[in-house]
Design a protein around this motif. Structure first.
Motif, PDB file in Angstrom:
ATOM      1  N   ALA A   1      30.313  45.111   3.503  1.00 52.31           N
ATOM      2  CA  ALA A   1      30.529  44.058   4.500  1.00 52.31           C
ATOM      3  C   ALA A   1      31.951  44.115   5.042  1.00 52.31           C
ATOM      4  O   ALA A   1      32.172  43.990   6.259  1.00 52.31           O
ATOM      5  N   ASP A   2      32.928  44.307   4.159  1.00 50.49           N
ATOM      6  CA  ASP A   2      34.323  44.382   4.610  1.00 50.49           C
ATOM      7  C   ASP A   2      34.545  45.600   5.505  1.00 50.49           C
ATOM      8  O   ASP A   2      35.256  45.513   6.513  1.00 50.49           O
ATOM      9  N   GLU A   3      33.935  46.718   5.143  1.00 51.36           N
ATOM     10  CA  GLU A   3      34.111  47.932   5.949  1.00 51.36           C
ATOM     11  C   GLU A   3      33.511  47.753   7.339  1.00 51.36           C
ATOM     12  O   GLU A   3      34.101  48.163   8.343  1.00 51.36           O
TER      13      GLU A   3
ATOM     14  N   LYS B   1      29.800  44.210  -6.217  1.00 50.21           N
ATOM     15  CA  LYS B   1      30.993  44.482  -5.426  1.00 50.21           C
ATOM     16  C   LYS B   1      30.682  45.380  -4.239  1.00 50.21           C
ATOM     17  O   LYS B   1      31.339  45.308  -3.203  1.00 50.21           O
ATOM     18  N   LEU B   2      29.664  46.231  -4.388  1.00 51.07           N
ATOM     19  CA  LEU B   2      29.315  47.152  -3.315  1.00 51.07           C
ATOM     20  C   LEU B   2      28.951  46.404  -2.041  1.00 51.07           C
ATOM     21  O   LEU B   2      29.368  46.797  -0.944  1.00 51.07           O
ATOM     22  N   ALA B   3      28.187  45.321  -2.167  1.00 48.31           N
ATOM     23  CA  ALA B   3      27.784  44.558  -0.992  1.00 48.31           C
ATOM     24  C   ALA B   3      29.008  44.019  -0.252  1.00 48.31           C
ATOM     25  O   ALA B   3      29.086  44.079   0.987  1.00 48.31           O
TER      26      ALA B   3
ATOM     27  N   LEU C   1      24.539  42.386  12.483  1.00 49.05           N
ATOM     28  CA  LEU C   1      24.088  41.395  11.510  1.00 49.05           C
ATOM     29  C   LEU C   1      23.989  42.050  10.140  1.00 49.05           C
ATOM     30  O   LEU C   1      23.263  43.032   9.958  1.00 49.05           O
ATOM     31  N   LEU C   2      24.726  41.524   9.182  1.00 48.51           N
ATOM     32  CA  LEU C   2      24.688  42.031   7.809  1.00 48.51           C
ATOM     33  C   LEU C   2      23.504  41.416   7.076  1.00 48.51           C
ATOM     34  O   LEU C   2      23.344  40.196   7.041  1.00 48.51           O
ATOM     35  N   THR C   3      22.644  42.274   6.509  1.00 42.59           N
ATOM     36  CA  THR C   3      21.432  41.802   5.850  1.00 42.59           C
ATOM     37  C   THR C   3      21.392  42.262   4.394  1.00 42.59           C
ATOM     38  O   THR C   3      22.124  43.155   3.985  1.00 42.59           O
ATOM     39  N   MET C   4      20.505  41.623   3.628  1.00 41.26           N
ATOM     40  CA  MET C   4      20.247  41.995   2.226  1.00 41.26           C
ATOM     41  C   MET C   4      21.535  42.030   1.416  1.00 41.26           C
ATOM     42  O   MET C   4      21.759  42.946   0.618  1.00 41.26           O
TER      43      MET C   4
END
Length: 352
Positions: free
Chosen positions: A255-257, A249-251, A240-243
């Protein structure tokens, strides 16, 4: 079967004057629709029940990634939409207990009593203020000393699993929880080890920042060690991706990685940075009950729905038998080997 969101949109539109039709898609109206979606969960289609009881360990040794927040809000979302949930707070800080409005002062019957054998899990399970379908096993500060007290106990890594198995076996089928969510402390000590041995699945919250990825390899290595030596059935089932901060762009890169590496294990729903999510525990609530119209609330409902849909495809539940007490389980590898991520050879009969 009509879409719940469409039904709610139609319902809200019917209550508005004809001249307000063009204004229905305003931010305030959309937030009202989201709030109605949560507050009237009973009027919507319930989430599908899993094919078997899902015991999910929510773990990540890095602090501040949303373990407790995700455990609480996923549990509340699942319970509001018709599923029975048991949250086990295994963090001595007791933050999950606070968010669910459960007393966890010194002397309160808690998970500590179940771990040291002074009480059954049923005796330390408390109702919550969030939903009648949601119950919680709180954690008190006594739990901080449990790791020291259990060091010399036989099969110390299996204490929580035995307590949960015995509890599920004693409950009537219609009262058994569909989900058991175990909130872990931010460490890889004996408490987290007990949670990994007790669970069948691991849910890993990952903060959408670079540092969140650094310790992930160590966590996965420890899960593999637990699978090899203590719990063959454990597996990472959900990421689960949070925050997630959509302004950076870093977020998106993190997420892509994560999605490229873990594939379908990653939920489509992403939890955004939302101040309401952070404020809710201060009022002893989840974000779903504190501000049901917020983006954080909507995101956790969507994540819980995904979790439930995946669970519906699991094979049927086989009744759990309590672990035998006469013969101890095979000798476990040293705790420090699991914590440090070192491989340990399994002892043979000749060695013993």
């Amino acid at each position: 079967m009509t879409d719940p969101g469409e039904r709610l949109r139609s319902s809200l539109a019917a209550d508005l004057p004809p001249s307000a039709g063009a204004e229905f898609d305003s931010p305030i109206a959309m937030e009202a629709m989201r709030a109605t979606r949560v507050l009237h969960a009973d009027d919507q289609d319930p989430f599908p029940a899993p094919g078997r009881i899902r015991v999910i360990t929510v773990a990540n040794q890095k602090g501040g990634v949303g373990k407790t927040t995700s455990t609480v809000n996923l549990g509340v979302a699942l319970s509001l939409f018709g599923l029975r949930v048991l949250v086990v707070d295994l963090d001595p800080q007791g933050n999950a207990s606070t968010a669910l409005g459960v007393e966890h002062t010194v002397g309160t019957p808690s998970v500590y009593d179940a771990l040291v054998g002074e009480a059954t899990l049923a005796e330390v399970t408390h109702p919550t203020t969030a939903s009648p379908h949601l119950r919680c096993v709180p954690a008190t500060i006594d739990l901080a000393g449990a790791e020291i007290e259990l060091v010399s106990v036989v099969a110390r890594e299996h204490r929580l699993r035995r307590a949960i198995e015995a509890h599920l076996h004693e409950l009537p089928a219609e009262e058994r929880p569909h989900y058991v969510l175990i909130d872990c402390p931010p460490s890889l000590g004996l408490l987290t080890l007990n949670a990994l041995v007790a669970g069948d699945e691991v849910l890993i919250p990952i903060q959408c920042e670079y540092y969140a990825l650094e310790g992930l390899g160590q966590l996965l290595s420890n899960i593999e060690l637990v699978r090899a030596h203590l719990n063959p059935g454990i597996a990472v089932s959900t990421i689960l991706l949070t925050m997630h901060d959509g302004r950076t762009k870093l977020a998106d890169q993190v997420a892509d990685e994560v999605r490229n590496h873990f594939g379908e294990l990653v939920l489509t729903s992403v939890i955004p940075r939302n101040v309401r999510v952070s404020e809710a525990p201060g009022y002893g609530q989840s974000v779903l009950t504190y501000d049901p119209g917020s983006r954080g609330s909507t995101s956790y409902v969507d994540a819980a729905r995904e979790l439930a849909v995946r669970g519906a495809a699991l094979p049927p539940f086989v009744p759990v038998q309590p672990a035998p007490t006469a013969a101890p389980p095979p000798a476990a590898p040293p705790l420090n080997a699991l914590v440090l991520g070192q491989s340990v050879a399994t002892p043979t009969q000749e060695d013993s």
